[in-house]
Motif scaffolding. Structure first.
Motif, mmCIF file in Angstrom:
data_model
loop_
_atom_site.group_PDB
_atom_site.id
_atom_site.type_symbol
_atom_site.label_atom_id
_atom_site.label_comp_id
_atom_site.label_asym_id
_atom_site.label_seq_id
_atom_site.Cartn_x
_atom_site.Cartn_y
_atom_site.Cartn_z
ATOM 1 N N MET A 82 -8.276 3.329 0.685
ATOM 2 C CA MET A 82 -7.261 4.119 1.385
ATOM 3 C C MET A 82 -6.606 5.108 0.425
ATOM 4 N N ARG A 83 -6.398 4.686 -0.824
ATOM 5 C CA ARG A 83 -5.769 5.559 -1.818
ATOM 6 C C ARG A 83 -6.684 6.711 -2.181
ATOM 7 N N ASP A 89 0.856 -1.179 0.000
ATOM 8 C CA ASP A 89 0.000 0.000 0.000
ATOM 9 C C ASP A 89 0.899 1.238 0.000
ATOM 10 N N THR A 118 -6.858 -7.853 4.757
ATOM 11 C CA THR A 118 -6.909 -6.640 3.941
ATOM 12 C C THR A 118 -7.070 -7.013 2.472
ATOM 13 N N ASP A 175 -10.033 -2.655 -0.007
ATOM 14 C CA ASP A 175 -9.667 -1.849 1.165
ATOM 15 C C ASP A 175 -8.549 -0.873 0.808
#
Length: 605
Positions: free
Chosen positions: A603-604, A299, A595, A599
């Motif tokens: 977040m991005r 991520d 995750t 998900d």
């Protein structure tokens, strides 16, 4: 699950002209499919199988054939003759049907599971279409295999690209050339294709611009409940890994623990699917204290990590914790790329004369990438720049969706087109299957790590050439003298058997080699209660090729797991009391494994 609109098949194929309303529904649905597919055309799919690579492959094949025009002319005539024989076969069988005789010829018929439904041979038109397709498919495969003036890398790339193209070209993938889909449409008054359109809409991620083909019923599984459910604790955690220790099931355990490095390309629970086929649960029941690394899906926090970071924050951190907890040298196993990582880390520690390792086990893990099979067509110098561009486009991350596409393209009929036919043309619901659930639970990979892996291993084969650097130290597998157990799978298309076998000669000490039946997953996940696949062992270790070793080996119709347990038990010390639970430690399977890509996308955003 069976759709409520499913009905028993009719005995005769009806005509579309019998229903004006049905025709209108077909036109509407075809228009909607076309509109959605046009939008989806912006998605390039697997980078290694783009139209550009197909054109390059065809041009490469044409150039090679041009150097032997006589052979090319004979091949063309052979195709014409085979298509003529196919037409005659179908015509003769149709005449036999008309005359109500049993004088039918099946000797030249090509059988294939995708055309197993009787409707394919019940009607001459569809029979000719499917049989002609199989003739063309077999002829093309033979042509590439027999063509001279192709390097091995060129041959792999041509084979891969034409396999993708011809798999997509199958008449089973097109509604109007698929009698099963047409009949289902008529039997259900069009509801099957309506359901197929809804399935396609469900699977298409418009925001990401990607078709995530459903392979199984994801609602049937929940991580920590009926997959990845073996009891344990997360005993250590950092920004890259959660280290799981599985709870003992025996009153005493071997004093040396077993630490497993799974691949980070997928999640660890391929080795812990369900109780009936969990390798870690089975090893636990044999008296081993089993630890497993659970890698974090890349991520915005981990996207800049490289091979050294994974070796340090992942491998070394886990080794340090397990060694210090048990105060004894440990046994370590690695699966797939996790095994490749383990081999580099072990070579580094061997060079430093580190005392923390007792033995090494490699499961379907390559160390010599000279002959890495069809994967060399996907990860090569030709595709490297496109992979790098995809990573830049995705802000430093190799997307799990594209990784999944690449692996699925190695088995396009089984993992792509079969589901396209069932989900979208037939409108069927996907079924529960733990392995396909795991396969669809994709992970991201940090861009630097992924590019290093392609360049250093697949393209340059640095490890086998003693040219690989870890922590700025040049390493060699020849420095490894700890006991080594190497597993390979005969049908493995990701870590080919011969490639894995060639790596055994790189180690400095003795190695034990076992060859399992089946492929990259089933060749590993084969519980003794099933004994579905056997294995070969006790071949001559001095033989240079895997084929020669296999000829010298003994075969058992038995899972390879007991052989691993026996080998480990001889190197695991005395029996002692199990380690006590750690107070307030989180329960397995932890957070990282839960995750999802969705998900991370959120977040991005």
């Amino acid at each position: 699950m069976t759709k409520e609109y499913d009905k028993p098949p009719n005995t005769e194929f009806p005509h579309l002209e019998s229903s004006q309303a049905l025709k209108e529904r077909l036109i509407r649905l075809s228009t909607e499919f076309h509109t959605l597919l046009t939008e989806m055309a912006q998605d390039n799919g697997p980078m290694a199988s783009s139209p550009v690579h197909l054109f390059v492959a065809i041009e490469t094949l044409q150039r090679a054939l041009g150097k032997d025009p006589e052979r090319a002319a004979k091949a063309q005539q052979n195709l014409i003759n085979r298509l003529g024989e196919t037409a005659k076969l179908i015509n003769d069988n149709e005449q036999a049907n008309a005359e109500e005789t049993t004088d039918k010829s099946e000797s030249n018929r090509i059988h294939n599971p995708r055309f197993a439904d009787p409707l394919w041979c019940q009607f001459p038109l569809f029979d000719f279409i499917s049989q002609s397709y199989m003739v063309l498919y077999d002829w093309t495969r033979e042509l590439v295999e027999d063509t001279e003036h192709l390097s091995e890398q060129e041959r792999k790339e041509v084979q891969f690209q034409l396999h993708q193209f011809l798999s997509a070209l199958s008449p089973s993938n097109n509604f109007f050339t698929n009698p099963v889909a047409i009949k289902r449409f008529i039997d259900t008054d069009g509801a099957s294709l309506e359901a197929g359109l809804e399935n396609l809409k469900r699977d298409y991620d418009a925001d990401f611009g990607h078709l995530n083909i459903s392979q199984c019923d994801k609602t049937a599984f929940e991580i920590g409940k009926n997959v990845a459910a073996t009891k344990g604790q997360v005993v250590f955690k950092n920004e890259l890994i959660e280290l799981i220790r599985f709870s003992p099931s025996t009153k005493s355990v071997f004093e040396r623990p077993l630490l497993i490095f799974p691949p980070w390309i997928n999640k660890y629970y391929v080795l812990d699917l369900q109780a009936k086929n969990s390798l870690v649960a089975w090893l636990r029941d044999q008296g081993f204290t089993v630890y497993m690394i659970s890698w974090r899906s890349a991520d915005h926090i981990t996207r800049d990590l490289d091979w050294d970071n994974y070796a340090s924050l992942g491998g070394l951190a886990a080794i340090k914790f397990v060694y210090e907890t048990h105060n004894i040298s440990i046994n370590i196993a690695g699966y797939c790329i996790g095994g490749t990582m383990l081999s580099t880390l072990a070579a580094y520690l061997a060079k430093k004369k580190d005392p923390r390792i007792n033995s090494l086990t490699f499961m379907a893990a390559q160390t010599n990438f000279e002959d890495a099979g069809m994967m060399k067509a996907i990860v090569s110098e030709r595709t490297f720049s496109e992979t790098a561009a995809a990573i830049v486009k995705n802000k430093g991350i190799m997307p799990g969706e594209l990784m999944s596409d690449g692996f699925n393209s190695l088995r396009p009929q089984r993992l792509i087109w079969q589901f396209i036919e069932e989900n979208y043309l037939l409108g069927e619901d996907v079924k529960p299957f733990d392995l396909l659930y795991w396969n669809s639970d994709q992970t991201n990979i940090p861009g630097p790590l992924h590019l290093e892996y392609i360049q250093n291993f697949y393209i340059e084969n640095q490890l086998a050439k003693n040219e690989f650097f870890l922590f700025d130290e040049k390493i060699s597998l020849n420095d490894i003298n700890w006991p080594v157990f190497i597993h390979a799978a005969f049908g493995d298309h990701i870590s080919p058997f011969e490639s894995v076998y060639s790596g055994r000669h790189l180690f400095g000490g003795d190695t034990k080699f076992i060859l399992a039946e089946a492929g990259h997953i089933a060749g590993v996940v084969n519980p003794p209660t099933n004994n579905k696949y056997g294995h070969w062992s006790r071949g001559n270790p001095k033989l240079q090729t895997g084929a020669d070793w296999k000829d010298s080996a003994s075969y058992k119709k038995q899972s390879w797991w007991p052989a691993l347990a026996e080998w480990l038990s001889e190197r695991s010390g005395d029996l002692v009391s199990p380690p006590p639970p750690i107070k307030n430690a989180p329960s397995a399977p932890g957070v990282y494994v839960k995750t999802t890509l969705a998900d991370i996308h959120q977040m991005r955003n």
